[in-house]
Enzyme design. Structure first.
Site, PDB file in Angstrom:
ATOM      1  CB  SER A   1      -0.891   0.019   1.259  1.00 17.14           C
ATOM      2  OG  SER A   1      -1.565   1.259   1.394  1.00 17.14           O
TER       3      SER A   1
ATOM      4  CE1 TYR B   1      -3.938  -2.563   5.089  1.00 13.76           C
ATOM      5  CE2 TYR B   1      -3.289  -0.287   4.693  1.00 13.76           C
ATOM      6  CZ  TYR B   1      -3.697  -1.515   4.212  1.00 13.76           C
ATOM      7  OH  TYR B   1      -3.861  -1.703   2.862  1.00 13.76           O
TER       8      TYR B   1
END
Length: 299
Positions: free
Chosen positions: A142, A155
């Site tokens: 990401s 995350y």
């Protein structure tokens, strides 16, 4: 420049392939002539997706956090379809909320799925590829693995780990014929960002549809080269362009652009189903993340 690799009859396995990014990656590979096995913990949706994509796609149930099950899955894939050419480690979860309120079980589950399972899959497939002198691992990270956002600490930690992991293996596997690509999408319009919003500037800089991520994955495999790729391209400019700046200035610019509000401002009603699925449990009286600021919509 080397010529592009044909994907015709390539054998591809995709984790988290039942929906969202994984489903689009499967669709993109099938369109180029590959045979695909999609693995997902939700076998019913995986089976439905496979049926929609045609006879070139099979569905198998897999809990990627179970190393023995992952090994058995790859064994079955190769026993029934022949040697694997590509593994796409796409399965992942995205808890959003203040880190100090995050239950230990959610922290552990995120690291198990988003990091440990990717390392497990990469090692299992990589060993097969190294023995044959060829193969490609694609790990979905990401842009939050290169620039952090509040209320997404675990995350971000997981995706930062994947970026460093890919950079290390790119050097370690150089010249072996085994390639590794780390894909860094912005905020992808799937269930993963349910209840989250971006302002107009962040929409331009970092929001992306899952089919665009799939195109980047396919392009990475056809290139036959290891590397790190971003989608949309503006996300790379945002990340690398601010990466050399002092931390406080970088944080300030991120706030000015509205990046922090994507994870700071959450509609809990819209995100409730995703939170329950990530937790693997029934609704709690006060689900994790309920203390996050709301965006003013009805709850």
């Amino acid at each position: 420049m080397p010529s592009e690799k044909s994907l015709q009859n390539l054998h591809v396995a995709i984790t988290g392939g039942a929906r969202g990014i994984g489903g689009e990656i499967a669709r993109a590979f099938v369109a180029r002539g590959a045979t695909v096995v999609i693995a997902d913990i939700d076998i019913d949706i995986a089976t439905t997706t496979a049926a929609e994509l045609g006879t070139a796609v099979l569905a198998r149930q897999l809990d990627v956090s179970d190393p023995a099950a992952f090994a058995a899955f790859l064994d079955e894939v190769e026993a029934t379809g022949g040697p694997l050419d590509v593994l796409v480690n796409n399965a992942g979860i995205m808890p959003i909320g203040p880190f100090l309120d995050e239950p230990d079980a959610i922290t552990t589950r995120t690291i198990d799925i988003d990091v440990r399972a990717v390392l497990t899959g990469t090692k299992l497939a990589g060993a097969r590829f190294a023995e044959r002198g060829g193969g490609h691992v694609v790990n979905i990270a990401s842009v939050m693995g290169t620039m952090a956002s509040p209320n997404a600490a675990t995350y971000c930690a997981a995706k930062f780990a994947l970026v460093g992991f890919g950079q290390a293996l790119r050097q370690e596997w150089r010249g072996t014929g085994v390639e590794i690509t780390t894909v860094c999408p912005g905020f992808v319009r799937t269930e993963l960002i349910a209840g989250m919003r971006a302002n107009a500037l962040m929409e331009r800089l970092a929001m992306v549809d899952p089919d665009a991520v799939a195109k980047v994955v396919v392009a990475a495999v056809t290139s036959g080269r290891s590397g790190e790729v971003y989608v949309p391209k503006q996300a790379e400019l945002l990340s690398k362009g601010t990466g050399v700046l002092p931390g406080r200035l970088r944080d300030f610019l991120f706030r000015i652009a509205g990046g922090d509000k994507v994870t700071n401002t959450v509609n809990e009603q819209a995100r409730a189903d995703y939170r329950r699925r990530v937790a693997g449990a029934e609704p709690a009286e006060r689900p994790f993340g309920a203390g996050v600021q709301r965006n003013g919509e009805a709850e």
